[in-house]
Design a protein around this motif. Sequence first.
Motif, short mmCIF file in Angstrom:
data_model
loop_
_atom_site.label_atom_id
_atom_site.label_comp_id
_atom_site.label_asym_id
_atom_site.label_seq_id
_atom_site.Cartn_x
_atom_site.Cartn_y
_atom_site.Cartn_z
N GLY A 184 37.15 -16.56 25.62
CA GLY A 184 36.79 -15.85 26.60
C GLY A 184 35.81 -14.67 26.25
N CYS A 185 34.90 -14.73 25.25
CA CYS A 185 34.19 -13.89 24.89
C CYS A 185 32.90 -14.29 23.96
CB CYS A 185 34.90 -12.96 24.00
SG CYS A 185 33.88 -11.41 23.50
N GLU A 186 31.74 -13.76 24.41
CA GLU A 186 30.64 -14.16 23.65
C GLU A 186 30.56 -13.74 22.20
OE1 GLU A 186 27.92 -16.17 24.54
OE2 GLU A 186 28.77 -16.43 26.44
N PRO A 187 30.21 -14.54 21.38
CA PRO A 187 30.26 -13.99 19.86
C PRO A 187 29.07 -13.31 19.49
CG PRO A 187 29.39 -16.23 19.96
CD PRO A 187 29.80 -15.86 21.30
N ILE A 198 30.73 -21.64 12.52
CA ILE A 198 31.28 -20.45 12.16
C ILE A 198 31.05 -19.70 13.72
CG2 ILE A 198 29.08 -19.36 11.32
CD1 ILE A 198 31.31 -17.44 10.01
N TRP A 199 32.09 -19.02 14.16
CA TRP A 199 31.88 -18.18 15.21
C TRP A 199 32.36 -16.83 14.99
CZ3 TRP A 199 34.82 -15.14 18.26
CH2 TRP A 199 34.63 -14.89 19.88
N THR A 200 31.69 -15.91 15.21
CA THR A 200 31.98 -14.51 14.76
C THR A 200 32.00 -13.36 15.87
OG1 THR A 200 31.00 -15.12 12.46
CG2 THR A 200 31.30 -12.74 13.00
N LEU A 201 32.88 -12.41 15.79
CA LEU A 201 32.83 -11.32 16.83
C LEU A 201 33.14 -9.98 15.72
CD1 LEU A 201 32.71 -10.23 19.51
CD2 LEU A 201 35.25 -10.31 19.71
N SER A 202 31.97 -9.35 15.92
CA SER A 202 32.40 -8.04 15.01
C SER A 202 32.67 -6.96 15.71
CB SER A 202 30.75 -7.82 14.31
OG SER A 202 30.45 -8.75 13.42
N GLN A 233 39.81 -0.86 15.14
CA GLN A 233 38.70 -2.37 14.98
C GLN A 233 39.34 -3.37 15.56
OE1 GLN A 233 37.42 -1.30 10.82
NE2 GLN A 233 35.34 -1.29 11.77
N VAL A 234 40.61 -3.64 14.87
CA VAL A 234 41.38 -5.21 15.39
C VAL A 234 41.79 -4.68 17.00
CG1 VAL A 234 43.51 -6.23 15.19
CG2 VAL A 234 42.28 -5.39 13.23
N THR A 235 42.06 -3.65 17.44
CA THR A 235 42.36 -3.31 18.72
C THR A 235 41.17 -3.86 19.89
OG1 THR A 235 44.06 -1.79 18.61
CG2 THR A 235 43.15 -1.83 20.65
N GLU A 236 40.00 -3.44 19.19
CA GLU A 236 38.74 -3.54 19.81
C GLU A 236 38.57 -5.08 19.78
OE1 GLU A 236 33.74 -3.32 18.86
OE2 GLU A 236 35.25 -1.75 17.75
N LEU A 237 38.54 -5.95 18.87
CA LEU A 237 38.43 -7.28 18.86
C LEU A 237 39.28 -7.98 19.74
CD1 LEU A 237 37.82 -7.61 14.86
CD2 LEU A 237 35.94 -7.84 16.79
N LEU A 238 40.51 -7.77 19.48
CA LEU A 238 41.58 -8.52 20.42
C LEU A 238 41.53 -8.15 21.93
CD1 LEU A 238 44.81 -8.59 17.83
CD2 LEU A 238 43.06 -10.34 18.15
#
Length: 180
Positions: A30-33, A58-62, A74-79
């Motif tokens: 549900g998110c663009e990488p 590979i699919w990456t979200l920074s 950072q983990v809260t932002e990503l999740l």
Amino acid sequence: MKMPALNQSVAALRVHGDFFCPQYITHMLGCEPTYTHSKGETGRSKASGSTWIRRHSIWTLSAEDRKPADLDAQVTELLGKLTQDLSVWEALHKEHEIFLSVGLFMEKGNEGVSLSPVILLALGQRGIMIEFDIYDPDKELLDDDPCPCASGLTYGKCCKVRLEKADAKNDTGVTETVAP
């Protein structure tokens, strides 16, 4: 007694696999990488012009870089950008490697970082492994060194640019995100 805070952290969530369609991962999560490529695609070095064939997809979200380090944020932002449906994570985990790639940059010795039990549980529920790269303040990274964030790029073309942009942002108040 609390240990001194770590100088800086970078974090990215990565999905690896032999064959997958990055658009499928985007749909499922549900998110663009921030970055993606597929196995078999040709990669090209901007510095040397050399080419290679990508060995996996590979699919990456920074996450936004943090200075001082704040890995929980950072983990809260990503999740927070991704699906909360644990059945989706379970399905993805059956066919793909999912991990949190973390680069930790020390300014001096004996700096530390921690993760809260809530964050550890959230990562565990999603089957996300954590990989840490810790950088000694006495060892200078060279532009041609592999980037600590495991993007597949060199340090000079990836996190060095991000760190310079983050420093400029801290100096000027300008907000800009640079993805690997």
